[in-house]
Motif scaffolding. Structure first.
Motif, PDB file in Angstrom:
ATOM      1  N   SER A  70       0.867  -1.187   0.000  1.00 37.12           N
ATOM      2  CA  SER A  70       0.000   0.000   0.000  1.00 37.12           C
ATOM      3  C   SER A  70       0.897   1.228   0.000  1.00 37.12           C
ATOM      4  O   SER A  70       2.111   1.115  -0.052  1.00 37.12           O
ATOM      5  N   GLU A  71       0.237   2.370  -0.002  1.00 34.72           N
ATOM      6  CA  GLU A  71       1.023   3.609   0.002  1.00 34.72           C
ATOM      7  C   GLU A  71       1.747   3.794   1.321  1.00 34.72           C
ATOM      8  O   GLU A  71       2.757   4.461   1.395  1.00 34.72           O
ATOM      9  N   ARG A  72       1.148   3.157   2.395  1.00 33.41           N
ATOM     10  CA  ARG A  72       1.761   3.342   3.697  1.00 33.41           C
ATOM     11  C   ARG A  72       2.828   2.274   3.958  1.00 33.41           C
ATOM     12  O   ARG A  72       3.425   2.246   5.016  1.00 33.41           O
ATOM     13  N   ASP A  73       3.024   1.366   2.968  1.00 36.55           N
ATOM     14  CA  ASP A  73       4.047   0.323   3.136  1.00 36.55           C
ATOM     15  C   ASP A  73       5.437   0.964   3.002  1.00 36.55           C
ATOM     16  O   ASP A  73       5.991   1.057   1.913  1.00 36.55           O
ATOM     17  N   VAL A  74       5.898   1.411   4.145  1.00 32.77           N
ATOM     18  CA  VAL A  74       7.149   2.186   4.133  1.00 32.77           C
ATOM     19  C   VAL A  74       8.291   1.340   3.604  1.00 32.77           C
ATOM     20  O   VAL A  74       9.034   1.729   2.703  1.00 32.77           O
ATOM     21  N   MET A  75       8.364   0.123   4.150  1.00 28.98           N
ATOM     22  CA  MET A  75       9.480  -0.743   3.788  1.00 28.98           C
ATOM     23  C   MET A  75       9.415  -1.136   2.324  1.00 28.98           C
ATOM     24  O   MET A  75      10.421  -1.102   1.596  1.00 28.98           O
ATOM     25  N   GLY A  76       8.167  -1.498   1.891  1.00 26.40           N
ATOM     26  CA  GLY A  76       7.998  -1.861   0.484  1.00 26.40           C
ATOM     27  C   GLY A  76       8.358  -0.708  -0.421  1.00 26.40           C
ATOM     28  O   GLY A  76       9.103  -0.865  -1.399  1.00 26.40           O
ATOM     29  N   ASN A  77       7.812   0.453  -0.084  1.00 26.88           N
ATOM     30  CA  ASN A  77       8.127   1.644  -0.883  1.00 26.88           C
ATOM     31  C   ASN A  77       9.627   1.899  -0.883  1.00 26.88           C
ATOM     32  O   ASN A  77      10.232   2.172  -1.920  1.00 26.88           O
ATOM     33  N   ALA A  78      10.189   1.755   0.339  1.00 22.92           N
ATOM     34  CA  ALA A  78      11.640   2.029   0.449  1.00 22.92           C
ATOM     35  C   ALA A  78      12.426   1.032  -0.374  1.00 22.92           C
ATOM     36  O   ALA A  78      13.362   1.391  -1.093  1.00 22.92           O
ATOM     37  N   LEU A  79      11.987  -0.281  -0.314  1.00 22.60           N
ATOM     38  CA  LEU A  79      12.699  -1.307  -1.089  1.00 22.60           C
ATOM     39  C   LEU A  79      12.572  -1.029  -2.569  1.00 22.60           C
ATOM     40  O   LEU A  79      13.531  -1.167  -3.333  1.00 22.60           O
ATOM     41  N   SER A  80      11.331  -0.647  -2.963  1.00 23.43           N
ATOM     42  CA  SER A  80      11.112  -0.334  -4.385  1.00 23.43           C
ATOM     43  C   SER A  80      12.021   0.802  -4.816  1.00 23.43           C
ATOM     44  O   SER A  80      12.732   0.711  -5.824  1.00 23.43           O
ATOM     45  N   ALA A  81      11.989   1.882  -3.973  1.00 18.22           N
ATOM     46  CA  ALA A  81      12.837   3.041  -4.303  1.00 18.22           C
ATOM     47  C   ALA A  81      14.303   2.638  -4.288  1.00 18.22           C
ATOM     48  O   ALA A  81      15.084   3.018  -5.175  1.00 18.22           O
ATOM     49  N   MET A  82      14.635   1.776  -3.293  1.00 14.50           N
ATOM     50  CA  MET A  82      16.037   1.345  -3.186  1.00 14.50           C
ATOM     51  C   MET A  82      16.436   0.567  -4.418  1.00 14.50           C
ATOM     52  O   MET A  82      17.514   0.777  -4.988  1.00 14.50           O
ATOM     53  N   GLY A  83      15.530  -0.363  -4.851  1.00  6.83           N
ATOM     54  CA  GLY A  83      15.843  -1.156  -6.041  1.00  6.83           C
ATOM     55  C   GLY A  83      16.068  -0.270  -7.233  1.00  6.83           C
ATOM     56  O   GLY A  83      17.083  -0.391  -7.932  1.00  6.83           O
TER      57      GLY A  83
END
Lengths: 175, 583
Positions: free
Chosen positions: B285-298
């Protein structure tokens, strides 16, 4: 020491040479000719003493104008005027000028008397007539006339009589 | 039990705490009741026995005091004191009356006590009356009579009062003992009740606590242990599912989801760590900080890796070029060091040369100094030589004159010789003429011819002699002429010599000046050479420094070369490293 020995050696040699000289042949009067030998333009000439009055130094020569070239001039010989002939003109000898040492050989035969220029008087000597050789065929005209003969020593013996009797020498000119 | 587990935790806690609250209230009430009963019995004890005892003791003490004062009145003769004592006795009597009244009111429920008190009051009244009489007697000055009254009956009365008071005290003490025992009995009873209630409350509370622990704390502990393992990084955990509908069950469910989510992220991270950057992470979700961060990190890692690859390529090629340049620079530095070394040695040689030239300049200066002296000496010599030349000139002139005279005399001799020669010539001619004449004379002239020959020979000899003399004279004349010429030349030479000497003197003077200047110049040159030497020294030192610097340069360049080699290797390593990443 060496010098004295050398000197001695030289003297001894000279004496030996003098002794070794052949004595003059005692030729007869007729076979020998007494001549007076003189130098003219470095050549030795001789004239028979019979035609020579005396020899005299060439002093106070006075050139004569209006005379042929062979007439050198006149001199005063003890108060006697004597004309002087220059034989060099005849023999085409080089003219070397005159000096006080020049002599005049006075030739005379009968009434004819004149002087002949000589550079120096060498001596009065005897020469055998047989020594006289025939004149050289190259000499012609007057030179051949005046020549009596030439010795082996290349002494040219002039015939004084012919010179004295030559009429061409007598100058008779009027100016 | 399942019904209890299905209750919500809030309800469970409320139930538990309500029950425990009720138990605490029961315990408190029990304790309160016990303590209240104990307090009441203590109050009764205090009010009914302790105060009463105190009053009796006080009354007895007043009685004793009053008696003592009466005795004192009897003893003393002082009137005023007697009066004061009398007042005091009256006052104490009043106090006793008041105590009696209080006791009567306090112990109105106890008939036994009241009866004893009544007896005491009767005895006391009698005692008081007798005492009044005693006081009157004492005041009248009849102390002895008063004492007499006091003895006997009065004494008995006093003792009776005291006995009754003691009896009353005894009574009260026994009563108090009784009450204390009662109070103790009651307190023990309430303590037993309190203990029983408390134990019941504790047991119930423990049971509740255990139940709550089983229901809430144990699953929470298990989850906490799992969380601890997760916190330590372990993700291979198994969270068992439970059919519970309460918050703990929800927590377990959520925890399972969280673990699965973290596992997914961990797998993604592992892939990224393994160098696979191609995977795309989809955030839950939009609030998935870790997922978002991993995506951005990738994505940023992909971008960064791409840039790093480019940078590493550039770095590798640049490091190669730098290495080449560094090699060149290092070789250049080595050559420079060699050149500097050569230059240093050259400078050293130049220094040596400068040293030599300095010494030379010094010696030149000295030489120039000596040359100045020599020049002065030379000048003097030239002047002397000019003077000598003058003398020579004079002598040469004298010689010339002598030679001229000699020449003249030779001339004279020549003339004489000419004359002799002339004579010889004439003699020769004469001899020739004589020979001619002799020849003319023929045979007679032969002797004369010999004479003529001899004359001629003499003439020839004299001619030869004159010729020799002339030759000699010629030689003399030639020599004289040569001498004259030589003298003239000598004269000229002397003049030239004088002139040249003067010129030489002038030259020497100028030379002296020049040498003076040269000397000064040489001195200056020597100084300059010294300075030059010092300068060369400094130059040599500077060159030495440069040489050291250049050597350090070379060393530094070697280090730089090593560093650049390391950089190059690093670049290659980085290239290899980066090649492992799939973008």
């Amino acid at each position: 020491m060496d010098e004295t020995s050398n000197e001695r050696q030289r003297i001894l040699k000279a004496r030996a040479a003098a002794l070794a000289r052949e004595p003059e042949k005692s030729t007869s009067e007729a076979e020998r000719l007494e001549v007076v030998e003189f130098l003219l333009a470095d050549e030795r000439y001789a004239i028979e003493s019979a035609y020579i009055g005396e020899v005299y130094p060439l002093k106070d020569l006075t050139p004569l104008p209006c005379t042929p070239a062979f007439v050198l001039g006149v001199i005063n010989m003890r108060g006697k005027i004597l004309s002087v002939i220059d034989l060099r003109i005849f023999f085409d000898l080089p003219n070397r000028g005159l000096s006080d040492l020049n002599k005049v050989i006075v030739l005379h035969h009968g009434a004819m008397e004149f002087g002949v220029l000589a550079d120096a008087i060498i001596a009065a000597r005897w020469i055998p007539r047989s020594d006289l050789l025939a004149t050289l065929p190259t000499l012609t005209e007057i030179r051949a006339e005046y020549l009596m003969g030439v010795t082996e020593e290349r002494l040219v013996v002039l015939d004084g009589g012919k010179i004295l009797s030559d009429r061409s020498i007598v100058v008779h000119e009027e100016v | 039990m399942q019904w209890f587990l299905n209750l919500s935790t809030k309800l469970k806690i409320v139930c538990c705490f309500s029950l425990m609250f009720a138990l605490i209230v029961v315990v408190i009430v029990t304790a309160y009741l016990g303590i209240t009963a104990t307090t009441q019995s203590q109050q009764e004890l205090f009010r009914e026995n302790y105060i009463t005892s105190l009053d009796i003791v006080e009354m007895r003490a007043d009685q004793n005091r009053a008696r003592a004062e009466l005795l004192e009145m009897m003893m003393t003769g002082d009137r005023s004191k007697q009066q004061a004592l009398e007042r005091d006795i009256q006052e104490r009597s009043g106090n006793i009356d008041k105590n009696l009244k209080e006791l009567t009111t306090a112990q109105k429920d106890d008939p036994h006590f009241l009866a004893a008190l009544q007896e005491l009051a009767v005895v006391r009244d009698a005692y008081r009356k007798t005492r009044e009489e005693q006081i009157t007697l004492i005041l009248a000055g009849k102390s002895e009579a008063a004492r007499t009254i006091g003895l006997g009956q009065q004494e008995e009365r006093y003792n009776k009062i005291r006995d009754i008071a003691l009896k009353l005290e005894q009574l009260e003490r026994e009563q108090a003992k009784q009450r204390l025992a009662q109070s103790e009995q009651r307190a023990r009873t309430s303590l037993v009740i309190f203990l029983l209630v408390g134990v019941a409350a504790i047991i119930i509370s423990t049971a509740m606590t255990l139940a709550m622990t089983r229901a809430i704390a144990r699953p929470l502990t298990e989850i906490a242990a799992i969380a601890e393992r997760i916190a330590e990084g372990e993700l291979e955990v198994n969270v068992l599912s439970s059919g519970r509908g309460d918050e703990v069950g929800m927590l377990i469910q959520t925890f399972r989801r969280m673990v699965a989510n973290i596992k997914g992220h961990a797998d993604t991270t592992r892939r990224i760590a393994a160098g696979d950057l191609s995977g795309v992470v989809t955030p839950q979700s939009e609030r998935d900080v870790m997922g978002n961060a991993l995506s951005a990190m990738g994505s940023s890692l992909r971008e960064i890796t791409r840039e790093i690859i480019e940078g590493v390529n550039v770095l590798a090629s640049s490091s190669s070029e730098i290495m080449a340049s560094t090699n060149q620079v290092a070789s250049g530095a080595t050559e420079t060091a060699a050149a500097v070394s050569e230059t240093t040695s050259t400078v050293e040689e130049v220094k040596q040369t400068a040293l030599v030239s300095s010494q030379k300049a010094k010696s030149v200066a000295d030489t120039a100094q000596r040359a100045v002296q020599v020049a002065q000496v030379g000048r003097r010599s030239v002047e002397e030589s000019i003077a000598g030349m003058g003398r020579i000139q004079g002598q040469v002139e004298a010689i010339a004159e002598s030679i001229v005279r000699l020449s003249e005399q030779s001339q004279t001799i020549g003339e004489i010789i000419a004359t002799v020669n002339d004579l010889a010539e004439q003699s020769n001619l004469l001899a020739v003429n004589a020979a001619i004449e002799a020849a003319k004379a023929g045979e007679q002239g032969k002797g004369f011819a010999v004479v003529a020959q001899e004359v001629k020979s003499l003439a020839e000899q004299s001619k030869v002699a004159t010729s020799q003399v002339r030759t000699i004279l010629n030689d003399i004349q030639k020599a004289t002429n040569a001498a004259v010429m030589a003298t003239e030349q000598g004269n000229k030479a002397v003049e030239d010599g004088v002139r040249q000497s003067k010129e030489a003197g002038e030259a020497i003077r100028q030379m002296s000046v020049s040498i003076d200047e040269s000397s000064q110049a040489a001195t200056q040159i020597a100084a300059s050479s010294q300075q030059q030497l010092a300068g060369m020294d400094q130059v040599a030192m500077a060159m030495e420094n440069i040489r050291q610097a250049s050597e350090q340069n070379v060393t530094g360049m070697r280090q730089v070369e090593l560093t650049v080699q390391g950089l190059h290797d690093l670049g290659q390593k980085l290239k290899d490293l980066v090649a492992r990443y799939k973008v």
